[in-house]
Design an enzyme around this catalytic site. Structure first.
Site, PDB file in Angstrom:
ATOM      1  N   ASP A 108       1.025  -1.126   0.045  1.00  0.00           N
ATOM      2  CA  ASP A 108       0.137  -0.097  -0.061  1.00  0.00           C
ATOM      3  C   ASP A 108       0.873   1.174  -0.068  1.00  0.00           C
ATOM      4  OD1 ASP A 108      -2.413   1.653   0.310  1.00  0.00           O
ATOM      5  OD2 ASP A 108      -1.748   1.793   2.521  1.00  0.00           O
ATOM      6  N   ASP A 120       0.030   5.123   1.219  1.00  0.00           N
ATOM      7  CA  ASP A 120      -0.259   5.857   2.360  1.00  0.00           C
ATOM      8  C   ASP A 120      -0.147   5.278   3.552  1.00  0.00           C
ATOM      9  OD1 ASP A 120      -0.139   8.502   0.873  1.00  0.00           O
ATOM     10  OD2 ASP A 120      -1.866   7.603   0.189  1.00  0.00           O
TER      11      ASP A 120
END
Length: 263
Positions: free
Chosen positions: A7, A9
């Protein structure tokens, strides 16, 4: 072939509170909107994945009345605000305001050296993801990654779409890939795609339910660095100061065994 999928953020860098939130508030001020997301308010907003989607939720009929926004302006404003927010956010990265999280570059380099495929699967805009990735791992290693982001899928996390898109794009089976996430909705998305998960909680996600992950730690860490806080470890290998590729291999093996016995 194996794959390591990150991922963006909260995983590559802790970008939400002091990055995206600040960039959104800068844009609101530029457009004369007398509103700013507080630290607590943005925590609530993060329950909606995707920046454009977050703005759509914000722009309620009451919010539009308070700020003189007509119904017909909503879609164009969301697009304009989000585009400008991305510009502000990328500039913040270039200024060095958002440091990389420990261990990300090291682990990605270790996987690349072992011949693993690397990818990022995020609901953020492509430009933001590219900027964060380059900032965290450097331009050379960033070229080894395949990026899947923002508008690549219609349904955002916790739907599994972004991870299913990533698996198809890099041509890897779920049984041969591991995801690194930081949030409950991210873990749910990865697990819905049948992917094992390492969760490294971030500023906003320390109290979230990350129990779907096979490894849960406070960061990926660095060899010789501070001991990690480890709340879950299904790799069956001790984790002390760093998550390394052998832990990921162990998690893959554990996940395959679990599938075979019907867990």
């Amino acid at each position: 072939m194996n794959a390591l999928i990150f991922d963006c953020d909260g995983v590559l860098a802790d970008t939400e509170r002091d990055g995206h939130r600040v960039a959104f508030n800068t844009v609101f001020a530029e457009y004369g909107i007398e509103f700013a997301w507080s630290v607590e308010g943005y925590s609530e907003a993060l329950k909606t994945a995707g920046g454009k989607e977050r703005l759509q939720v914000l722009l309620t009929p009451e919010f539009r009345r308070q700020h003189g926004i007509s119904d017909g302006e909503v879609d164009s404003l969301v697009t304009s605000w989000h585009t400008r927010k991305t510009e502000v956010f990328v500039a913040m990265l270039a200024d060095g305001q958002l440091p990389p999280r420990p261990g990300v570059r090291r682990l990605a380099a270790e996987a690349a050296e072992a011949g693993w495929s690397l990818a990022v699967a995020s609901t953020s805009a492509h430009a933001s993801v590219r900027a964060v990735l380059k900032h965290v791992v450097g331009a050379d290693l960033a070229r080894s990654f395949t990026l899947f982001a923002g508008d690549d899928v219609k349904q955002k996390k916790p739907a599994p779409d972004i991870y299913l898109r990533a698996l198809a794009g890099i041509e890897v089976l779920p049984s041969d890939a591991v995801v690194v996430e930081d949030s409950e909705i991210g873990v749910r998305a990865a697990r819905a795609a049948a992917l094992p998960v390492i969760a490294t909680w971030s500023t906003y996600t320390g109290e979230e339910d990350l129990s779907g992950a096979g490894i849960v730690v406070d960061s990926l860490g660095e060899p010789g660095g501070p001991h990690l806080a480890v709340t879950t470890n299904r790799s069956h290998l001790p984790i002390v100061d760093a998550v390394v590729l052998e832990h990921i291999r162990g998690l893959l093996t554990s996940s395959k065994v679990g599938q075979e016995v019907g867990e």
